[in-house]
Write an enzyme that holds these catalytic residues in place. Structure first.
Site, short mmCIF file in Angstrom:
data_model
loop_
_atom_site.label_atom_id
_atom_site.label_comp_id
_atom_site.label_asym_id
_atom_site.label_seq_id
_atom_site.Cartn_x
_atom_site.Cartn_y
_atom_site.Cartn_z
CG ASP A 1 -26.06 20.35 10.54
OD1 ASP A 1 -26.45 21.43 11.02
OD2 ASP A 1 -26.46 19.91 9.45
CG ASN B 1 -30.36 25.61 16.18
OD1 ASN B 1 -31.08 26.60 16.09
ND2 ASN B 1 -29.65 25.17 15.16
CE1 TYR C 1 -40.29 25.96 12.48
CE2 TYR C 1 -41.59 27.98 12.47
CZ TYR C 1 -40.43 27.30 12.81
OH TYR C 1 -39.42 27.95 13.48
CE LYS D 1 -39.12 25.45 15.80
NZ LYS D 1 -37.90 24.93 16.47
#
Length: 260
Positions: A49, A102, A167, A171
């Site tokens: 992260d 992710n 966004y 995706k």
């Protein structure tokens, strides 16, 4: 780039017992829920992260529960950071069996308000970051002749939405990359799938406020937001041997959103 201490223990038996899983964006939301589920299923974890402080606390928590886990702070849009992450996974555990790509950001912007800088940053994190994660994890999986990758896509990759001029296209990259890599890596023993969550109850969604949340809930036939744990269950299935004949799939976890 600091690496948190590895914790050793005896996790319970599960569907991914002793598998080495790299999870990016692991300190929050769906990444965190997936890490918790994988720990419960017996995986050995490499958690990454950008938020090193939150990641460190989470690694300590997971380790205290008896799992083998190491944390690596890094930026998935940086090739050097992603290479370092995968090298650390191999250094600690000898291989990479599973990648959960992710990490990502969720900016809201329509075409008029979107800036070039916002577009470039989103594509760098959500697009290039996923590409780099898959590239360097897959290189290790190909050496072993097996592996499973699960990418995080979104309903925004399939249905047009207001305020998603940046966004949503990012995706589309996630879903497209999933399908093309599935074919590219199939003969090398590596499966590549994705999940496409609808609106999930995460800190990012909480920022929409009461009115915004009510609006998005009304768009889901099941009449509620999803839970991070529900997405984690779908990810677990695709990463496990239970999905051994599934590759190139993008599984909606969306309360019926895309069925409309």
């Amino acid at each position: 780039m600091p690496v948190h201490e590895t914790h050793h223990g005896n996790p319970p038996h599960g569907r991914i017992e002793d598998k080495v899983a790299v999870i990016t964006g692991a300190a929050n939301g769906m990444g965190r829920a997936t890490a918790e589920r994988f720990a419960a299923e017996g995986a050995r974890l490499v958690l990454a992260d950008l938020d090193g402080e939150k990641l460190g606390a989470f690694v300590e928590e997971i380790g205290a529960g008896g799992s083998d886990v190491v944390g690596v702070r890094g930026d998935v849009s940086s090739e050097a950071d992603v290479q370092f992450l995968m090298c650390e996974a191999v250094r600690h555990f000898g291989r990479i069996d599973i990648l959960i790509a992710n990490a990502g950001i969720i900016p809201e912007a329509d075409l008029a308000s979107a800036t070039v800088d916002l577009w470039d940053h989103t594509m760098a994190v959500d697009g290039r970051g996923m590409f780099l994660s898959c590239k360097y994890a897959a290189a290790e999986m190909v050496k072993a002749g097996k592996g499973a990758i699960v990418c995080l896509s979104s309903i925004s990759a399939f249905a047009g939405q207001k305020g998603q001029a940046v966004y949503g296209p990012a995706k589309f990259v996630a879903s497209g990359l999933t399908k093309h890599l599935a074919i590219d890596l199939a003969d090398k023993g590596v499966r590549v799938n994705a999940v496409a969550p609808g609106t999930i109850d995460t800190p990012a969604v909480a920022q929409l406020g009461k009115e915004g949340i009510e609006k998005v809930i009304s768009m889901h036939p099941l009449g509620r937001m999803g839970k991070p744990e529900e997405v984690a269950s779908a990810i677990l299935f695709l990463a496990s041997d239970e999905a051994s004949f599934i590759t190139g799939a993008v599984l909606p976890v969306d309360g019926g959103y895309l069925a409309q």
